[in-house]
Design a protein around this motif. Structure first.
Motif, PDB file in Angstrom:
ATOM      1  N   LEU A 155       0.878  -1.188   0.000  1.00 35.82           N
ATOM      2  CA  LEU A 155       0.000   0.000   0.000  1.00 35.82           C
ATOM      3  C   LEU A 155       0.903   1.221   0.000  1.00 35.82           C
ATOM      4  O   LEU A 155       1.653   1.432   0.955  1.00 35.82           O
ATOM      5  CB  LEU A 155      -0.844   0.038   1.272  1.00 35.82           C
ATOM      6  N   LEU A 156       0.829   2.016  -1.056  1.00 31.53           N
ATOM      7  CA  LEU A 156       1.722   3.165  -1.166  1.00 31.53           C
ATOM      8  C   LEU A 156       0.930   4.454  -1.322  1.00 31.53           C
ATOM      9  O   LEU A 156      -0.175   4.462  -1.847  1.00 31.53           O
ATOM     10  CB  LEU A 156       2.641   3.027  -2.383  1.00 31.53           C
ATOM     11  N   GLY A 157       1.541   5.499  -0.876  1.00 33.14           N
ATOM     12  CA  GLY A 157       0.909   6.810  -1.026  1.00 33.14           C
ATOM     13  C   GLY A 157       1.665   7.810  -0.174  1.00 33.14           C
ATOM     14  O   GLY A 157       2.393   7.423   0.748  1.00 33.14           O
ATOM     15  N   ALA A 158       1.458   9.083  -0.471  1.00 31.15           N
ATOM     16  CA  ALA A 158       2.129  10.122   0.323  1.00 31.15           C
ATOM     17  C   ALA A 158       1.460  10.202   1.698  1.00 31.15           C
ATOM     18  O   ALA A 158       0.447   9.559   1.931  1.00 31.15           O
ATOM     19  CB  ALA A 158       2.009  11.463  -0.408  1.00 31.15           C
ATOM     20  N   LEU A 215       1.560  -4.695   3.125  1.00 27.35           N
ATOM     21  CA  LEU A 215       2.693  -3.907   3.584  1.00 27.35           C
ATOM     22  C   LEU A 215       2.454  -2.424   3.311  1.00 27.35           C
ATOM     23  O   LEU A 215       2.089  -2.056   2.202  1.00 27.35           O
ATOM     24  CB  LEU A 215       3.929  -4.387   2.797  1.00 27.35           C
ATOM     25  N   THR A 216       2.647  -1.592   4.330  1.00 23.29           N
ATOM     26  CA  THR A 216       2.726  -0.152   4.042  1.00 23.29           C
ATOM     27  C   THR A 216       4.156   0.275   4.321  1.00 23.29           C
ATOM     28  O   THR A 216       4.771  -0.196   5.288  1.00 23.29           O
ATOM     29  CB  THR A 216       1.788   0.697   4.927  1.00 23.29           C
ATOM     30  N   THR A 217       4.669   1.114   3.489  1.00 26.82           N
ATOM     31  CA  THR A 217       6.053   1.551   3.673  1.00 26.82           C
ATOM     32  C   THR A 217       6.274   2.905   2.995  1.00 26.82           C
ATOM     33  O   THR A 217       5.578   3.260   2.052  1.00 26.82           O
ATOM     34  CB  THR A 217       7.043   0.508   3.109  1.00 26.82           C
ATOM     35  N   ASP A 254       4.475  -7.941  -4.468  1.00 25.37           N
ATOM     36  CA  ASP A 254       4.110  -8.558  -5.748  1.00 25.37           C
ATOM     37  C   ASP A 254       3.158  -7.640  -6.499  1.00 25.37           C
ATOM     38  O   ASP A 254       3.164  -7.585  -7.714  1.00 25.37           O
ATOM     39  CB  ASP A 254       3.410  -9.897  -5.498  1.00 25.37           C
ATOM     40  N   GLU A 255       2.298  -6.986  -5.737  1.00 23.71           N
ATOM     41  CA  GLU A 255       1.325  -6.056  -6.331  1.00 23.71           C
ATOM     42  C   GLU A 255       1.305  -4.794  -5.502  1.00 23.71           C
ATOM     43  O   GLU A 255       1.595  -4.832  -4.293  1.00 23.71           O
ATOM     44  CB  GLU A 255      -0.078  -6.671  -6.304  1.00 23.71           C
ATOM     45  N   LEU A 256       0.950  -3.703  -6.132  1.00 22.56           N
ATOM     46  CA  LEU A 256       0.872  -2.425  -5.419  1.00 22.56           C
ATOM     47  C   LEU A 256      -0.533  -1.866  -5.530  1.00 22.56           C
ATOM     48  O   LEU A 256      -1.226  -2.079  -6.532  1.00 22.56           O
ATOM     49  CB  LEU A 256       1.846  -1.414  -6.035  1.00 22.56           C
ATOM     50  N   LEU A 257      -0.922  -1.153  -4.484  1.00 22.20           N
ATOM     51  CA  LEU A 257      -2.137  -0.344  -4.568  1.00 22.20           C
ATOM     52  C   LEU A 257      -1.718   1.069  -4.201  1.00 22.20           C
ATOM     53  O   LEU A 257      -1.191   1.305  -3.107  1.00 22.20           O
ATOM     54  CB  LEU A 257      -3.207  -0.847  -3.586  1.00 22.20           C
ATOM     55  N   ILE A 258      -1.899   1.983  -5.119  1.00 20.64           N
ATOM     56  CA  ILE A 258      -1.480   3.363  -4.892  1.00 20.64           C
ATOM     57  C   ILE A 258      -2.676   4.179  -4.438  1.00 20.64           C
ATOM     58  O   ILE A 258      -3.718   4.193  -5.106  1.00 20.64           O
ATOM     59  CB  ILE A 258      -0.901   3.991  -6.190  1.00 20.64           C
TER      60      ILE A 258
END
Lengths: 313, 273
Positions: free
Chosen positions: A46-49, A201-203, A214-218
């Motif tokens: 899980l990605l994002g600002a 995972l959040t990082t 393996d996969e991302l959610l933005i």
């Protein structure tokens, strides 16, 4: 030692399935219609600002918070209908050290097992196996306060696995660790994936997301803006190529104007360089227009994506 | 009949697991932890009951001549249950919530916030009752020495009453755990709650007066009813209306404060609500 596989779950059914998640705080939608899925043996990043809604999404899925709308299923169990059964299959490795400092390392695992019902079977043997697997056996009878940052993370991971969860949430698992300790935690996470755990995972570390997920959610402003492999997400959100040129070059302003007129995204300034995301035809047009300019072309990275998200939010 | 979830959580296994955690930690440190609650009543009874009491030869309670030491003994029991439970639920719980992050570590399991709250309340009440039992042991020692004469049969009623009182005062302590901005602000509940409630309550001296303010304070102060109720039982061997008033107020406090604590702590701990 490898961890015992979670009890039977159809491999084609995601362990975590969340749909249409909405959460408001004081009238503001912090999470706004997020969908996500994670399968056994998969790491979803899980990605994002900052403020994009990552932590709230994680807290909703982990059961800390109740969504205002949307559904969450864990191993086929509706979280709202049977929160206790869902919680039995989930675990969280929090960003802060939340082990119990009144107990020894072994005592932490024993105490953690008492917070689950039914209690994990053969708990003594499981604790011994976890201590060995995470290299904690020599500290088993010590208080966790004496552990280094890397070993504290190991204890957090071992605690999180005491009840054989199907799904593990990792919230910034390597923040504050030195490079060696980070690498060791990455290896442990990778081994958990191989054991068949579903991991979310959040990082903030883009190299971590790139290596592990393996996969991302933005996420941006509470909404999912792209999902898929890092290559697909970068292609969707950043472009095929990133062009890097010296921002102190007098021609830089001309490049900015050209990009604006061509309807391209605003170039990003990083220290003394200017980064411009382009697709193939765009790169060809740039080369034709600025052929005499010195520049480099490289594939996009998650850092580019992160900068872009941070700029927009 | 089904209870609302706030109260149903009291009897669920997760609340017992949280209570068990506190008991386990205490059992390990009991030999050092037990010294203050043992020594404090001995010192207070000697200093105030025997020492100060020696200067008050004609002390009377409700028109009956009693030794000040005998007057003080039930007050100390009430004050101990009140103070211990309030302090545990405020200070110790705050440290576990904010600094040690014990609550967060429990909330990532099948334990929910309502169980953490009940676990803390039961633990504070257990400790308050145990410390009051230690005071009872000290009083028994004074009785054996011939310095104190009490109706000991009343203790059978006093102990469960003290547990109920400690439960209620623990819910009050947790209210301030939810409200205080930081540990530096802990003196506010101490000066606003502990001091007025603890001392203007017939624990250490008789509080009387005809003014409507005094009367209202005495009717609403649960510690006053607790101290006077125990005093009637132990000094006169009599059942009295203060016991009913105390029980009523304690049940009311628990009934109102548990949902309020949960709501405020949900906002503080989970950022929700």
């Amino acid at each position: 030692m490898s961890m015992p596989a979670p009890d039977s779950h159809p491999p084609d059914v995601p362990i975590l399935r969340a749909a249409g998640l909405v959460k408001q705080f004081t009238g503001r939608r912090v999470v706004d219609g997020v969908d996500l899925q994670c399968r056994a043996g998969q790491v979803l990043g899980l990605l994002g600002a900052n403020g994009a809604g990552k932590t709230t999404t994680l807290r909703l899925c982990a059961g800390f918070l109740q969504p205002d709308a949307g559904t969450i299923h864990v191993a086929g169990i509706d979280r709202r209908a049977d929160p206790e059964a869902a919680a039995r299959r989930v675990s969280v490795c929090t960003q802060d050290d939340t082990f119990d400092s009144d107990f020894t390392v072994r005592g932490n695992l024993e105490q953690m097992s008492r917070y689950f019902h039914p209690r994990p079977p053969a708990v003594k043997e499981r604790i011994a196996a976890l201590l060995e697997r995470f290299g904690l056996d020599r500290y088993a009878d010590a208080k966790p306060d004496i552990l280094s940052g890397g070993y504290r993370r190991r204890l957090m991971l071992a605690r999180a696995l005491i009840h054989e969860p199907h799904l593990l949430f990792l919230d910034e698992p390597t923040t504050g660790l030195d490079p060696q300790a980070r690498l060791e935690v990455w290896e442990l996470i990778d081994a958990l994936r191989r054991d068949g755990l579903a991991l979310v995972l959040t990082t903030h570390y883009m190299d971590e997301a790139e290596r592990l997920a393996d996969e991302l959610l933005i996420l941006r402003e509470g909404q999912g803006v792209a999902a898929g492999s890092s290559r697909a997400v970068l292609g969707d959100l950043v472009g095929e190529h990133v062009l890097v040129l010296d921002a102190r070059n007098p021609a830089a302003e001309t490049v900015r104007t050209w990009a604006r007129q061509a309807g391209l995204p605003e170039p990003t300034r990083v220290l003394s360089t200017l980064h411009l995301a382009l697709d193939g035809p765009g790169l060809a047009r740039f080369s034709a227009r600025f052929g005499d300019l010195r520049f480099e072309v490289r594939p996009p990275t998650l850092d580019d994506l992160f900068l872009k998200l941070a700029e927009k939010s | 009949m089904t209870f609302p979830p706030h109260y149903r959580a009291a009897v669920q296994w997760q609340s017992r697991a949280v209570l068990g955690r506190h008991l386990t930690v205490y059992r390990r440190n009991w030999h050092t932890a037990v010294l203050p609650p043992l020594l404090e009543p001995i010192i207070l009874l000697l200093a105030f009951g025997v020492g100060l009491g020696g200067f008050i030869p004609d002390f009377a309670w409700r028109g009956r001549p009693v030794a000040y030491l005998a007057y003080l003994a039930p007050g100390m029991l009430a004050y101990t249950a009140f103070m211990t439970a309030f302090f545990q639920a405020l200070f110790a719980a705050y440290i576990r919530m904010h600094y040690q992050k014990t609550w967060e570590g429990q909330l990532i399991t099948q334990v929910r916030l309502e169980h953490v709250i009940w676990g803390e309340v039961f633990w504070a009440a257990t400790l308050g009752t145990v410390y009051a039992l230690i005071v009872i042991l000290v009083l028994a020692g004074f009785s054996l020495a011939g310095w104190l004469h009490l109706h000991w049969a009343g203790v059978v009623l006093v102990v469960p009453l003290l547990f109920l009182a400690a439960l209620a005062f623990a819910t009050l302590g947790l209210l301030f755990t939810a409200l205080v901005p930081s540990i530096d602000h802990m003196n506010i509940p101490f000066f606003l709650v502990i001091m007025p409630l603890g001392f203007a309550s017939s624990t250490y001296f008789p509080l009387e007066g005809d003014s409507p303010w005094t009367q209202a304070w005495l009717i609403l102060n649960p510690l006053h009813h607790l101290a006077e109720g125990i005093r009637f039982l132990l000094l006169a061997g009599e059942w009295n209306s203060h016991l009913l008033a105390a029980c009523g107020l304690f049940v009311l406090m628990i009934g109102v404060l548990i949902p309020l604590d949960e709501r405020l702590l949900r906002r503080r701990v989970l950022g929700e609500g």
